[in-house]
Design an enzyme around this catalytic site. Structure first.
Site, PDB file in Angstrom:
ATOM      1  N   TRP A  99       0.837  -1.216   0.000  1.00 23.14           N
ATOM      2  CA  TRP A  99       0.000   0.000   0.000  1.00 23.14           C
ATOM      3  C   TRP A  99       0.861   1.251   0.000  1.00 23.14           C
ATOM      4  O   TRP A  99       0.567   2.230  -0.687  1.00 23.14           O
ATOM      5  CB  TRP A  99      -0.954   0.016   1.191  1.00 23.14           C
ATOM      6  N   ASP A 166      -2.361   6.425   6.224  1.00 25.00           N
ATOM      7  CA  ASP A 166      -3.337   5.475   5.702  1.00 25.00           C
ATOM      8  C   ASP A 166      -3.650   4.525   6.855  1.00 25.00           C
ATOM      9  O   ASP A 166      -2.825   3.712   7.244  1.00 25.00           O
ATOM     10  CB  ASP A 166      -2.730   4.723   4.515  1.00 25.00           C
ATOM     11  N   LYS A 190     -12.444  -2.383   5.982  1.00 27.39           N
ATOM     12  CA  LYS A 190     -11.639  -3.217   6.871  1.00 27.39           C
ATOM     13  C   LYS A 190     -12.202  -3.214   8.296  1.00 27.39           C
ATOM     14  O   LYS A 190     -12.326  -4.258   8.914  1.00 27.39           O
ATOM     15  CB  LYS A 190     -10.183  -2.727   6.907  1.00 27.39           C
TER      16      LYS A 190
HETATM   17  C1  LIG Z   1      -7.060  -2.447   1.974  1.00 27.10           C
HETATM   18  C2  LIG Z   1      -6.118  -1.339   2.068  1.00 27.10           C
HETATM   19  C3  LIG Z   1      -6.034  -0.371   1.032  1.00 27.10           C
HETATM   20  C4  LIG Z   1      -6.874  -0.425  -0.229  1.00 27.10           C
HETATM   21  O1  LIG Z   1      -8.116   0.109   0.018  1.00 27.10           O
HETATM   22  P1  LIG Z   1      -9.209   0.338  -1.132  1.00 27.10           P
HETATM   23  O2  LIG Z   1     -10.311   0.992  -0.365  1.00 27.10           O
HETATM   24  O3  LIG Z   1      -9.565  -1.002  -1.687  1.00 27.10           O
HETATM   25  O4  LIG Z   1      -8.633   1.231  -2.158  1.00 27.10           O
HETATM   26  C5  LIG Z   1      -5.140   0.665   1.198  1.00 27.10           C
HETATM   27  N1  LIG Z   1      -4.365   0.756   2.293  1.00 27.10           N
HETATM   28  C6  LIG Z   1      -4.415  -0.157   3.296  1.00 27.10           C
HETATM   29  C7  LIG Z   1      -3.540   0.007   4.485  1.00 27.10           C
HETATM   30  C8  LIG Z   1      -5.296  -1.225   3.208  1.00 27.10           C
HETATM   31  O5  LIG Z   1      -5.338  -2.122   4.201  1.00 27.10           O
END
Ligand SMILES: *Cc1c(COP(=O)(O)O)cnc(C)c1O
Length: 326
Positions: A99, A166, A190
């Site tokens: 990511w 993030d 998540k």
């Molecule tokens: C799952 C995840 C993403 C991707 O997220 P999307 O909403 O599918 O774009 C980005 N960063 C982290 C840390 C993740 O766990």
């Protein structure tokens, strides 16, 4: 039978979130309408957005000056939207996995990107510790939990510049010091809601400073100034997120959640560490409380598919992990 869902995301949600959402699909708050068909402008949906925003602030104990907005596009769109709005000349990134790499790739379109450290040398199995963050960076970007590799930054870092994080896969798992961040973002699938919702917590006085034209939909001010209602927001996932936020509050808030997470993860890590068949893949001090990655030891490798089958037959879904780790 309800299965044990170990998928990183979309992932398990509190049962109450699922039940309340199911009820609202049939009849939203006794309006005689389904949440699937109500107008986002309708006076009865505004309170849902307002309460969700208020609970973000309350649970995270955010100081004044921050706004939470609800968007579409996933965390992946934030990889570009963050630098679009916050990167003036230079940004620093910590490379802790897939990511983080995706976030860096997008930021390079908007200015200089300094990778302060990377754990790529050991397949991202640890969080780099010794590095210097340039003091003239516009921000320092981190990925607090790395779903695929099972590592997590669990303590607030010290940074000479404001951070952007993030937090897709560990938001609301522990208390935070929001004042250290220019922005916090994530996909909601998540830890919060079904897929389709993205949250961003942004420091308002840092907005509108980018030395470029930002398209209307990608400018955070469009959304902060319109209470996430500039266009049609993801109505159903926002409603579901509110149910999870209420549940978090009812459970006792983030200190209690952190304690629960420590207890649950410790149980599993202890079982892995004392097993003769399994081995954890992440460095012990950087292990995630959210995504616990383990593989079978070399001498048991040939049993891997049998174990996966055994787990499935016993109501465990999503044990298999990501192909880059196992
Ligand atoms: C799952 C995840 C993403 C991707 O997220 P999307 O909403 O599918 O774009 C980005 N960063 C982290 C840390 C993740 O766990």
């Amino acid at each position: 039978m309800k299965q044990h869902n170990f998928n990183a995301g979309p992932s398990i949600l509190p049962q109450v979130t699922i039940e309340e959402t199911a009820k609202a699909v049939i009849n939203f708050n006794n309006t005689g309408l389904s949440i699937l068909e109500i107008s986002h402008r309708a006076k009865y949906f505004q309170p849902v957005v307002d309460e969700a925003e208020a609970l973000f602030k309350e649970l995270l104990e955010s100081p004044d000056g921050y706004k939470t907005i609800f968007l579409g596009g996933g965390a992946s769109l934030q990889f570009c939207m963050m630098p679009y709005n916050f990167l003036k000349t230079k940004a620093a990134y910590l490379n802790t996995g897939t990511w983080a790499n995706k976030a860096m790739k997008e930021a390079k379109n908007f200015g200089e990107v300094v990778e302060v450290a990377s754990s790529k040398d050991k397949n991202y199995s640890y969080i780099p510790k010794d590095y210097t963050i340039p003091t003239d960076a516009d921000y320092f970007h981190i990925t607090t939990n790395n779903t695929i590799f099972g590592t997590e930054i669990r303590k607030e870092l010290d940074s000479p510049v404001m951070m952007i994080a993030d937090m897709s896969s560990d938001i609301f798992s522990r208390p935070l010091d929001v004042s250290k961040y220019a922005a916090i973002y994530g996909g909601a699938q998540k830890n919060l809601a079904p897929a389709g919702l993205t949250f961003a917590i942004v420091k308002e006085d840092l907005l509108g400073q980018a030395p470029r034209v930002v398209p209307t939909m990608l400018d955070y001010r469009t959304h902060t100034e319109n209470g996430s209602m500039f266009n049609t927001p993801p109505v159903l996932p926002i409603f579901s997120a509110l149910q999870t936020l209420r549940w978090l509050k009812e459970m006792g808030g983030l200190k209690v959640m952190e304690q629960r997470n420590i207890e649950k993860a410790t149980m599993l890590y202890d079982a892995i560490d004392s097993s003769k068949m399994f081995v954890g893949t992440a460095a012990a001090e950087d292990r995630s409380l959210m995504n616990i990655c383990f593989v079978m030891k070399e001498e048991y490798k040939e049993l891997e598919s049998e174990f996966a089958k055994f787990a499935t037959e016993n109501g465990m879904v999503g044990i298999k992990g990501h192909r880059s780790v196992g």
